[in-house]
Design an enzyme around this catalytic site. Sequence first.
Site: not given
Length: 392
Positions: A50, A104, A176, A201
């Site tokens: 983590r 987005y 982004d 992506k």
Amino acid sequence: MSSSKRMETKLIHAGEMRPRVGGAVNLPIFQSATFEYGGEDDYHDIRYIRLNNTPNHIVLGEKLAAIESAESGLVAASGMAIISTTLLSILRNGDHILLQDCLYGGTHDFVTKDLPGLGIDYDFIDGSDPASWEKKIRKQTKAIYVEAIANPLMDVPELAAVVEFARANKIISIIDNTFASPINFRPAELGFDLSLHSCTKYLNGHSDIVAGACIGKAALVKDVKRKLNHLGGTMDPHAAFLLHRGMKTLSLRVKHQNESAQKIAEYLEKHADIGAVNYPGLESHSSHARAAKWFDGFGGMLSFELKDQDADKTDEFLKALQLPICAPSLGGVESLITRPATTSHLGLSKEDRKKIGISDSLVRFSTGIEATEDLIEDFEQALKKISAKVAR
Ligand SMILES: *Cc1c(COP(=O)(O)O)cnc(C)c1O
């Protein structure tokens, strides 16, 4: 590895562990939640999945920083994990942020529905009109946030003006960069402070994981990592392995997709049954000059409408296609096609969609790595099929 190496070489060799683990050509998956205590004296340095510091995380972060010519990189469980964590690491109660108006969907939802509850205010700006930004800045403004290529009309904001505006006002510039990918645009080279990716992506490129990344100034990435350690949006080691494997072919894939999308956009633009085609590589596109100035390629994403703008006929057209799969998401090896009014922009009313130029018949296409000629032949047969139907 020397940072003077070229993109294709960095994708394979940058950030890799030396010596190789057990001599293995490929970095193994470190499927271990915890690691032996090595005298660490800071909580964030304890080796634990983590805390984003296993070899799988570290190698990916260094490779991402190298390919975007930036100081530091960090991976996360998804694009939204890195976007939300980055914004929460920069913004506090009472702060304000400026964001491009066509974000987005997930980012838009997070900003408008979650940030106000934390006492964080925002304003939307037109990315192509820098003169209008000054009116919206406040004493409390901490950052300006844009997208390299905005969905689904493929608009490119005034990127250099964003960097200048951030510097002049001493705020953080965030982009982004998902749609452009590091092959076509490396934000740090233009002076952006932070570049974010949905690695789901192009970076992974095989539509088989979700993943995110934050790349940029070391001090800022360090803050994002500490916030990520707390919020827990950590990348799983197996997803890290798949992303690492996918990234090695990033340049080959994106260069093919750039070329293929250009040919498909030109084919569609000339077709009698097609109306507007939105692709930054077309001279007719309003962002063409900007994209040509800053990008090494125009990307694999395009959108278009049938000439008569009929939503039902558009659905018939999508059904008649045999190669592109009708599904949301993008950037994979297979071509994907969607009607944004029924997927990414379903959350907006018809009127709100219309205001930002998204008609119900708009089609968005993510170019895969299939043979360009086969994709064009498929468009051709599908367009013939629906026009024959109308004629009957
Ligand atoms: C998909 C996407 C995201 C969100 O990424 P996830 O990996 O789905 O969480 C953010 N920004 C852009 C531009 C995207 O296309």
